[in-house]
Design a protein around this motif. Sequence first.
Motif, mmCIF file in Angstrom:
data_model
loop_
_atom_site.group_PDB
_atom_site.id
_atom_site.type_symbol
_atom_site.label_atom_id
_atom_site.label_comp_id
_atom_site.label_asym_id
_atom_site.label_seq_id
_atom_site.Cartn_x
_atom_site.Cartn_y
_atom_site.Cartn_z
ATOM 1 N N LEU A 223 -44.173 53.029 50.658
ATOM 2 C CA LEU A 223 -45.386 53.866 50.755
ATOM 3 C C LEU A 223 -45.189 54.983 51.776
ATOM 4 O O LEU A 223 -45.914 55.950 51.813
ATOM 5 N N PHE A 224 -44.205 54.795 52.603
ATOM 6 C CA PHE A 224 -43.857 55.699 53.688
ATOM 7 C C PHE A 224 -45.077 56.356 54.340
ATOM 8 O O PHE A 224 -45.323 57.545 54.210
ATOM 9 N N LYS A 225 -45.819 55.534 55.017
ATOM 10 C CA LYS A 225 -47.007 55.951 55.788
ATOM 11 C C LYS A 225 -48.021 56.683 54.905
ATOM 12 O O LYS A 225 -48.784 57.534 55.379
ATOM 13 N N GLY A 226 -47.997 56.423 53.612
ATOM 14 C CA GLY A 226 -48.953 57.068 52.692
ATOM 15 C C GLY A 226 -48.452 58.403 52.175
ATOM 16 O O GLY A 226 -49.092 59.013 51.317
ATOM 17 N N GLN A 227 -47.305 58.870 52.629
ATOM 18 C CA GLN A 227 -46.823 60.205 52.221
ATOM 19 C C GLN A 227 -46.536 60.281 50.730
ATOM 20 O O GLN A 227 -46.748 61.324 50.114
ATOM 21 N N VAL A 228 -46.065 59.159 50.142
ATOM 22 C CA VAL A 228 -45.638 59.218 48.735
ATOM 23 C C VAL A 228 -46.791 59.546 47.791
ATOM 24 O O VAL A 228 -46.568 60.045 46.681
ATOM 25 N N TYR A 229 -48.023 59.244 48.200
ATOM 26 C CA TYR A 229 -49.156 59.612 47.329
ATOM 27 C C TYR A 229 -50.091 60.619 48.015
ATOM 28 O O TYR A 229 -51.160 60.935 47.503
ATOM 29 N N GLY A 230 -49.677 61.120 49.196
ATOM 30 C CA GLY A 230 -50.491 62.109 49.903
ATOM 31 C C GLY A 230 -50.139 63.524 49.436
ATOM 32 O O GLY A 230 -49.473 63.703 48.408
ATOM 33 N N SER A 231 -50.558 64.502 50.212
ATOM 34 C CA SER A 231 -50.297 65.882 49.772
ATOM 35 C C SER A 231 -48.861 66.277 50.123
ATOM 36 O O SER A 231 -48.280 65.784 51.101
ATOM 37 N N GLU A 232 -48.309 67.158 49.305
ATOM 38 C CA GLU A 232 -46.912 67.597 49.451
ATOM 39 C C GLU A 232 -46.630 68.151 50.852
ATOM 40 O O GLU A 232 -45.555 67.948 51.400
ATOM 41 N N GLU A 233 -47.637 68.858 51.411
ATOM 42 C CA GLU A 233 -47.404 69.506 52.725
ATOM 43 C C GLU A 233 -47.100 68.498 53.831
ATOM 44 O O GLU A 233 -46.354 68.787 54.771
ATOM 45 N N ASP A 234 -47.719 67.308 53.716
ATOM 46 C CA ASP A 234 -47.522 66.306 54.782
ATOM 47 C C ASP A 234 -46.215 65.527 54.625
ATOM 48 O O ASP A 234 -45.907 64.650 55.426
#
Length: 549
Positions: A223-234
Amino acid sequence: MSNPCSSVVPPDTPLEVLADVLKKAEALITGNDEVKILLKKAIQIASGLDEYLEKTTTQPSPALQELWTRTRSERWHENYEKGITLFDLPVTCITGHVEGQVLRFFARMAKAQRVLEIGMFTGYGALSLAEGLPLDGTVVACEIEPYLEKFARLSFDKSPHGKKIKVEVGGAQETINQLANERQQYDLIFIDADKTGYLEYYKTIIDRKLLAPGGTLVVDNVLFKGQVYGSEEDMNENGKALKEFNQFVASDPRTEQVLLPVRDGMLLIQHADSAEEVEKVETKDDVYSGLNGKSVMQRLRLDGKTALVTGAGQGIGRAFAHALGEAGAQVAVVDIDTLRADRVRRELISKGIKAISIQADITNKEDVDRMVDQVISEWGALHIACNNAGVNLNSASKDTTLEEWDRTMNVNLRGVFLCCQAEGRAMMKQGYGKIINTASMSSLIVPHPQKQLSYNTSKAGVVKLTQTLGTEWIDRGVRVNAISPGIVDTPLIHNEALKPLSELWLKDIPAGRFAEVTDLQGAIVFLASEASDYMTGHNLAIEGGQSLW
Ligand SMILES: C[S@@+](CC[C@H](N)C(=O)[O-])C[C@H]1O[C@@H](n2cnc3c(N)ncnc32)[C@H](O)[C@@H]1O
């Protein structure tokens, strides 16, 4: 034990990131009380979960706790600056309590024997996995940092499970390529190294069949701190690599997977083709599916079985006790010498084997009955009995005294009869049991040049007793077999009087060496297991070929 990813270290999981974001929002809000109350509630739920999981999960072993404390107090950044480590390792690398316990459960649930970990750090995951394996299980842990091998080994050495772990220092991709060249396979593989390397690790594992059929691949931080489903910029480089990895695996028709939101996300992957392949198989009999669904290796295991071994205070009996325990049995260590029996009991306990010691003279019927009663009252049943205690006295037949004859027969034959009778009665009541008597190669040949009429005769008697009981009791579920060792390298043959004979004996042994007690361990496990249920009355010679020359 507290979470390394609490206030001291940066947020490391989607929930921790969420709690952190909410706290920052809370600090910015002024005035609106209703929003503040809602934020507080959201913070409470987001930040309380990991702590609650920590509290409600079984606490780690002392070795894991110590490893955790050492990892937390190590100055990782300083190590990097001083060149002790190649990389600037963050303390958040550590798997930790809840995930460690999940890994331990996976190992146990999978009944895994062989585990591969890619990315060991200080060894928390490796030791957790090792704790979930049987005594003969192994963990191969790949780690690029030489310093971490030494660091982890200090804690591994304090755990009875540490010796199951073999550390492969070097780049993990090179190591797993080598393991694939050697055609190694693992029941459980845990990927937890450099995130940008995940896809190549996955491809090697699946393409080159490092994952055993029915095995499970567990991938951490997906999930990598939520990055995998968060916004591209983050998204940073690692987040991008994991997003790509997750997409690749999700569209791979060779595997099926489920993503568990444990800490930073654990992806479980298995081969998907097995169901289809099974459909194509025409013969699905016991050979294909395993007798009662058990593979032959599972039928050799002795989990849940109770065993006693007489003469287990040293030599062959001690090796039998260890072998049965390693295969999963609970073992009663019986010896005439209390101290010896207790020493072996402690050895077994130190390896995680359930064991008791019993002092008994097998020539005494009351002792023998008490021995069987004690095992049954302790563990509720007696499944395996190894009647191994014996004596070896030598003399030319014309000079053999009645005392020597009587003593030899008393221990070697009468004692074995007394044991078999008491054990057989208990086993016949249960409808199942395995008796294994220690006979000798001298039941088959007349070893020379030493003179040992009474010994040879007693051991031939043990074989005939084994054959008779083996045929008489088989229909009541009790199998009786014998092992006939050749000349075993035990303290007995280091006796001064026997030393000059050693060279002569060696000439008679095709294998060119004496037997080690470890040479007999496979046979005792086999004869004690359900894999040998059709064998009875057999005399299994393990003598390096000596009886054939
Ligand atoms: C997240 S930590 C592993 C945590 C560990 N599984 C545990 O239970 O605590 C990642 C580890 O992978 C190691 N690593 C990174 N790249 C590697 C590579 N190419 N080959 C082998 N190890 C690597 C790092 O040195 C680090 O110790």
